[in-house]
Design an enzyme around this catalytic site. Structure first.
Site, PDB file in Angstrom:
ATOM      1  N   ASP A   1      46.185  56.358   5.059  1.00  0.00           N
ATOM      2  CA  ASP A   1      47.178  56.799   4.073  1.00  0.00           C
ATOM      3  C   ASP A   1      47.211  55.897   2.856  1.00  0.00           C
ATOM      4  O   ASP A   1      47.578  56.331   1.760  1.00  0.00           O
ATOM      5  CB  ASP A   1      48.566  56.855   4.716  1.00  0.00           C
ATOM      6  CG  ASP A   1      48.652  58.051   5.640  1.00  0.00           C
ATOM      7  OD1 ASP A   1      48.192  57.948   6.800  1.00  0.00           O
ATOM      8  OD2 ASP A   1      49.117  59.108   5.187  1.00  0.00           O
TER       9      ASP A   1
ATOM     10  N   ALA B   1      47.368  62.471   3.941  1.00  0.00           N
ATOM     11  CA  ALA B   1      47.430  61.838   2.618  1.00  0.00           C
ATOM     12  C   ALA B   1      46.765  62.667   1.506  1.00  0.00           C
ATOM     13  O   ALA B   1      47.398  62.962   0.481  1.00  0.00           O
ATOM     14  CB  ALA B   1      46.825  60.437   2.699  1.00  0.00           C
TER      15      ALA B   1
ATOM     16  N   ASN C   1      47.919  53.698   8.388  1.00  0.00           N
ATOM     17  CA  ASN C   1      47.592  55.026   8.923  1.00  0.00           C
ATOM     18  C   ASN C   1      48.651  55.374   9.971  1.00  0.00           C
ATOM     19  O   ASN C   1      49.560  54.576  10.259  1.00  0.00           O
ATOM     20  CB  ASN C   1      46.174  55.043   9.506  1.00  0.00           C
ATOM     21  CG  ASN C   1      45.700  56.464   9.795  1.00  0.00           C
ATOM     22  OD1 ASN C   1      45.828  57.353   8.951  1.00  0.00           O
ATOM     23  ND2 ASN C   1      45.171  56.704  10.983  1.00  0.00           N
ATOM     24  N   LYS C   2      48.523  56.532  10.538  1.00  0.00           N
ATOM     25  CA  LYS C   2      49.499  57.054  11.497  1.00  0.00           C
ATOM     26  C   LYS C   2      49.852  56.030  12.573  1.00  0.00           C
ATOM     27  O   LYS C   2      48.975  55.323  13.083  1.00  0.00           O
ATOM     28  CB  LYS C   2      48.920  58.316  12.137  1.00  0.00           C
ATOM     29  CG  LYS C   2      49.779  59.003  13.156  1.00  0.00           C
ATOM     30  CD  LYS C   2      51.204  59.274  12.691  1.00  0.00           C
ATOM     31  CE  LYS C   2      51.295  60.003  11.378  1.00  0.00           C
ATOM     32  NZ  LYS C   2      52.650  59.964  10.773  1.00  0.00           N
TER      33      LYS C   2
ATOM     34  N   GLN D   1      50.181  65.251  15.976  1.00  0.00           N
ATOM     35  CA  GLN D   1      49.122  65.781  15.099  1.00  0.00           C
ATOM     36  C   GLN D   1      47.801  65.931  15.844  1.00  0.00           C
ATOM     37  O   GLN D   1      46.995  66.803  15.514  1.00  0.00           O
ATOM     38  CB  GLN D   1      48.917  64.852  13.888  1.00  0.00           C
ATOM     39  CG  GLN D   1      50.032  64.869  12.863  1.00  0.00           C
ATOM     40  CD  GLN D   1      51.068  63.806  13.123  1.00  0.00           C
ATOM     41  OE1 GLN D   1      51.268  63.371  14.274  1.00  0.00           O
ATOM     42  NE2 GLN D   1      51.743  63.354  12.087  1.00  0.00           N
TER      43      GLN D   1
HETATM   44  O1  MRU Z   1      52.422  61.916   8.870  1.00  0.00           O
HETATM   45  P1  MRU Z   1      51.110  62.537   8.530  1.00  0.00           P
HETATM   46  O2  MRU Z   1      50.704  63.627   9.467  1.00  0.00           O
HETATM   47  O3  MRU Z   1      51.063  62.971   7.089  1.00  0.00           O
HETATM   48  O4  MRU Z   1      50.076  61.360   8.705  1.00  0.00           O
HETATM   49  C1  MRU Z   1      48.727  61.613   8.455  1.00  0.00           C
HETATM   50  C2  MRU Z   1      47.852  60.481   8.767  1.00  0.00           C
HETATM   51  O5  MRU Z   1      48.284  59.405   9.103  1.00  0.00           O
HETATM   52  C3  MRU Z   1      46.394  60.685   8.536  1.00  0.00           C
HETATM   53  O6  MRU Z   1      45.649  59.954   9.457  1.00  0.00           O
HETATM   54  C4  MRU Z   1      46.042  60.199   7.127  1.00  0.00           C
HETATM   55  O7  MRU Z   1      46.879  60.816   6.194  1.00  0.00           O
HETATM   56  C5  MRU Z   1      44.637  60.466   6.787  1.00  0.00           C
HETATM   57  S1  MRU Z   1      44.385  62.187   6.498  1.00  0.00           S
HETATM   58  C6  MRU Z   1      42.823  62.442   5.951  1.00  0.00           C
END
Ligand code: MRU
Length: 400
Positions: free
Chosen positions: A238, A47, A248-249, A197
């Protein structure tokens, strides 16, 4: 420590996160369209990092459009904002940063600047967003360290590290803060299907810094909690709705439920740029659905039958009642979140009353935590479910 978004003269350089950990390749973006494409395809992700990139994307559009008249210039900036905001819908940092840079352009024009100077102001604003994010993450780390006992085994999901931000990280910022305070910490990293990730990015990033990390598949988290092998969970976010619900993810919600089941604290670390006062609760957060190929293939190799129906929501929503505390650059924030998160944004009084009302409603439906199956640390008793104080930093007295 890696910083995945670099401002290089008149262009933006992005570490291509799709290729990690196998190779470190940087992509140069010289216009807004290439930034949009990089965000959509996850060259840059996380994010805060896509927020920084989007801010730079608007500035690149401003520069490209600064040769025309004021109306064409404004139109070019507005078009870039729309394209960037549409690139990924869930992380609020993206829209926040894009609009903030566009507002810097407006302010410059209103103050009589020519388009060229307004474009320069846009680039400066994008840089400022980058610098603020880096500073915020270090403050998150400093505050969050208080939540991490020496010797802690900390589960994290996805990558909320340096790679997901301007640098240092949010959830991994908390880890880095604890390590800098001299604590011994072991990170348990969920692999984070389908985009991996955790396996590709968190594992790589922590290895680079020499922080002990153990990789598990997502399906192993519950078993490790039941065996008393996880002391706390820290994840990023996010978008955090006004009531404290967290997008979040995908998979974060499952981890939060498991943590509550085992009486393990579940912390969310994020800068205040991830707080969204305009979204009242998690039901209003748009959830991105990504391409089926992310689920049906791994590393380009097909693992599912042709023609299979697939769902691929990239994010889930964890209800506020499952969050033990939030860590922002302003401090540690306990329930009732509508009030304490508003305070983190400098909003008080009438908002605070609204927050109390929401919290009272939430408390009625909050299940009591189930006793931990794990033996050990007293961190397990800190579930934060019962009307804890608004412990902005300064008041915070964490007891382990
Ligand atoms: O799909 P992504 O890799 O962009 O998702 C990222 C996440 O869900 C992270 O946990 C979130 O952005 C926090 S990053 C500090």
């Amino acid at each position: 420590m890696i910083e995945p978004v670099r401002f290089a003269g008149d262009s933006l350089e992005l570490l291509d996160q799709r290729l990690l950990p196998a190779e470190e390749t940087w992509i140069t973006c010289s216009d807004a369209a290439s930034v949009v494409e990089a965000i959509k395809t996850m060259v840059v992700r996380g994010a805060p990092a896509i927020g920084v990139a989007a801010g730079a994307g608007v500035a690149l559009a401003a520069r490209a459009g600064s040769g025309g008249g004021p109306d064409a210039f404004r139109a070019a900036v507005a078009e870039a904002v729309d394209a960037l905001v549409a690139a990924r819908p869930t992380a609020v940092n993206l829209a926040w940063a894009a609009r903030r840079v566009a507002a810097a352009v407006d302010t410059a024009l209103e103050n009589g600047a020519l388009p060229g100077d307004a474009a320069a102001a846009a680039w400066a604003e994008a840089l400022e967003i980058r610098d603020e994010d880096l500073a915020a993450n270090k403050d998150i780390g400093r505050h969050g360290s208080m939540l991490v006992p020496d010797g802690a085994r900390v589960l994290t999901h996805c990558n909320a590290g340096a790679l997901a931000t301007a640098g240092y990280g949010t959830a991994l910022g908390v880890i880095r803060g604890a390590v800098e305070d001299g604590k011994k910490v072991t990170v348990i990293a969920d692999e984070t299907r389908p985009f991996l990730q955790g396996a590709r990015l968190t594992a790589w990033e922590l290895q680079q810094d020499g922080i002990p990390v153990v990789l598990i598949t997502d399906s192993m988290a519950g078993a490790l909690m039941a065996r008393g092998e996880i002391d706390l969970v820290v994840v990023g976010a996010d978008r955090i709705a006004a009531n404290g619900d967290v997008a979040n993810k995908i998979g974060t919600y499952s981890v939060a439920v498991l943590a509550r089941r085992h009486g393990i604290p579940f912390y969310v670390a994020a800068p205040t740029s991830t707080l969204d006062r305009d979204t009242p609760d998690g039901r209003a957060i748009p959830i991105e659905e990504r391409d089926a190929s992310e689920v049906t293939t791994i590393g380009g190799v097909r693992i599912a039958p042709e023609g299979i129906t697939v769902r691929n929501p990239a994010f889930d929503v964890t209800p506020a009642e499952l969050v033990t505390a939030f860590v922002t650059e302003k401090g540690i924030h306990r329930p009732p979140y509508a009030r304490t998160l508003a305070r983190a944004l400098g909003i008080v009084e009438d908002e605070a009353q609204a927050g109390d009302a929401v919290a009272a409603e939430g408390a009625a439906s909050t299940p009591a935590p189930v006793a931990s199956a794990s033996s050990s640390t007293s961190a397990n008793v800190d579930d934060g479910s019962e009307g804890a104080e608004d412990a902005d930093i300064g008041d915070e007295q964490e007891m382990f």
